[in-house]
Design an enzyme around this catalytic site. Sequence first.
Site, PDB file in Angstrom:
ATOM      1  N   GLY B 123       0.859  -1.189   0.000  1.00  0.00           N
ATOM      2  CA  GLY B 123       0.000   0.000   0.000  1.00  0.00           C
ATOM      3  C   GLY B 123       0.889   1.231   0.000  1.00  0.00           C
ATOM      4  O   GLY B 123       1.223   1.771   1.055  1.00  0.00           O
ATOM      5  N   SER B 125       1.414   3.779  -3.326  1.00  0.00           N
ATOM      6  CA  SER B 125       0.968   4.912  -4.143  1.00  0.00           C
ATOM      7  C   SER B 125      -0.420   5.384  -3.725  1.00  0.00           C
ATOM      8  O   SER B 125      -1.234   4.598  -3.224  1.00  0.00           O
ATOM      9  CB  SER B 125       0.890   4.511  -5.607  1.00  0.00           C
ATOM     10  OG  SER B 125       2.153   4.155  -6.098  1.00  0.00           O
ATOM     11  N   GLU B 240      14.438  -4.367  -6.626  1.00  0.00           N
ATOM     12  CA  GLU B 240      13.366  -4.610  -7.591  1.00  0.00           C
ATOM     13  C   GLU B 240      13.753  -4.134  -8.991  1.00  0.00           C
ATOM     14  O   GLU B 240      13.369  -4.740  -9.986  1.00  0.00           O
ATOM     15  CB  GLU B 240      12.128  -3.834  -7.107  1.00  0.00           C
ATOM     16  CG  GLU B 240      10.818  -4.293  -7.681  1.00  0.00           C
ATOM     17  CD  GLU B 240       9.650  -3.427  -7.204  1.00  0.00           C
ATOM     18  OE1 GLU B 240       8.513  -3.886  -7.330  1.00  0.00           O
ATOM     19  OE2 GLU B 240       9.883  -2.296  -6.739  1.00  0.00           O
TER      20      GLU B 240
END
Lengths: 379, 397
Positions: B123, B125, B240
């Site tokens: 959670g 953006s 990432e």
Amino acid sequence: MLAEPGPEQRAIREAVQRYLAQEADIPDRLRDPARAAGDAARRWGDFARLGWLGLPLPEAHGGSGGGMAELWPLLTALGAGLSLDPYLPTVVLGGLTIARAGSAAQQARLLPRIAAGELRLALAGMAGFPGGDADTTSARRMAGGWRIAGHKGVVLGAPEAGLLILGTRGAAAQAEPLLLLVDPLAAGVTLRAYPLIDGRMAAEIHLDDVDVAADAVLAEGEAAVIAMEEAILAGALACVAEAVGAMEAALERTIAHLRQRRQFGARLADQQALRHRVADMFIACQECAALGWRAALAFDAPDAGMRRMAVAAALAHAGPAALRVCEEAIQLHGAIAITDEIPVGHYLKRAVVAERLFGSADHWLAAFCAAGAPGARPD
Amino acid sequence: MGNALDAFRTEVREFLQRALPAGLASRVRAGHTLSRDELMGWHRALHRQGWVAMHWPPEHGGPGWSIAQKYVFEEECARAGAPGLIPMGLTIIGPLLIAFGSAEQQARFLPRIRDGSDIWCQGWSEPDAGSDLAGLRCRARREDGHYVVTGTKIWTTHAQWADWCMLLVRTASMGRRQDGITILLVDMTLPGITIRPLPSLDGMHVLNELHFDAVRVPVALRVGEEDRGWPLLKATVGHERILNADVGRCRAMLERLAIIARRERRDGRPVIEHGAFRQRMARAEIRLLALETLVLRALAAPDPANGPDAPLIKIRGTELQQEIAWLLSDAAGSYGLPYHRTVLTDGWTDAPIGPPDAATLTPFYLFWRKASISAGTNEIMRNMIARRLLDEPGHAG
């Protein structure tokens, strides 16, 4: 040569755009398909009443006698408005082909019904022509007509059509091309309907020994080849028009988004890198509109070679350009454009279909090369 | 290196032969949208083998592989048609807790991420905080040993499947917006959480909007210190970027492209025999060679996640995936235009219309326009490169 659409043509675009702006947004249409179906029927009646279905059809048969110069603004508006109505298959492919190749009796019987909104058509792609790779049909001459077998995988507008125009070849050694008028409810015809990725309806058509009477032949032999080529050119130019409409609308939305969106305490519209990208999108739109308009004028002129080169140029350039502009529009909107919540992603879907339906950009670039010596001035 | 690595490659192949169901592999190759059960089934199979948490240190259950081994593993998985795992727990939350979680948090959550008991979502953006994540406004106030959370999050991948959420909240408004941000671990079954699906351009349900309405999260589920979550976040996201290059997947996509382009015909001949297409495909193959070398170089650096190569790799990896996705759609020709919604998830239950593997190609191309936006937009990545080259001292160019 008129370098851009004149006032009458611009008025057509504005009228269609104004009308479509009152219709439900594409995300809403997707959410409520039953309501969308009802709206589609009403809209088609309005298109007829407003004279748009008959715009390019002969006056003698209920049309306005307009040319591609009049169709161009209408089609760009349909692209900008993401219209899912079967205008392209019915009027551009079906109506123009019948007006050009049909017998007097066929024209008198069919064209007024098209203009009045009573008859929708689909014209299936044909092997050997651009966009016709999904065609396995052939026909055998029988007493009183022809018998068709095979299938066509992707036929735009077929589910809504009351009449199909099928291009096929004879199964005999000479493999003569034919354009046949086929009732979709005839024995042996099966449709499997599905939407295209841009939401317009299409179908796979199976023909299991379908008998077609001699008076349902629209064209044979050389006349059928010419009719099919002209239909493809008209369809390809219509796709350019829709792509131009879609890219212009995508740019407009992007401008509005950048002007209001703030991140890091500043407007996105103030970021120089983004300003340059928007400028590039604008340039691309202008170039594609110019090429498409030029092709529309060439379309109405008598020189078939010029017509072909102008359409080839337009699609070779505008096909990929519309994809790039619509991809940029998504990128500049950010994640919201990856969802179906707003229309921006749908312009890309429309551009994908437009670039491919009547042969890809690569095909038309090769056709442009084949059509004339390098540097030859067409005028 | 050679023999040991070859032996490892063989070991991986044998495992995949044994443990990857053929049906699942064909669904992956055909590009279908997989179900939660399919994805977690594979997750658990990897866990049983001890290979699911490839990037975690051995003391937390990682297999202790070298860079080369990790590379070989990903390559073989992509080639065999193994599904990409749901990444959030393994690549974000796990490393976050390993680096910054309390002993209790590590003991409670890490095993459950590894064994597939918990699915996680991020959670982060918000509608007004995308690239400018520090502008987030979802608020949390302290009350009776809890944080009471109210706000909205958006673009939350797989929230509809998630058991837990790594939530970024604002606990204070201070001078710098990066200060006053806190990381909470939120149980998705708590009252006050609503999930709204956000269907994507391909019609699939991956993204969501989350509403938090006075949701009470125990203080013990805060990671790190209150108001000081931002530096923890920054330390975690870099990883990432390199993973998103997904070299193995690019290679598998190109192999699939070659198969389709040889089989499909355009203007009477195979697509691959059209010069323009073949050249565009070749350019993609060449870009993959460059990407692979850059990834290997990046992984060999002391702190790959925060190294200078990470933004570059994210950009070129995602752009290459998007290019190949387009070529796949293009190769399908007319049969790349229909949209068959249920085929995307279920496959063909009737006779296929056109080649069975054509149905997923254009929807994937559309959905994958997201790759240059998520996990840090490519514009932000370019800013990072430019800042280092043009603003930081000591770089003579």
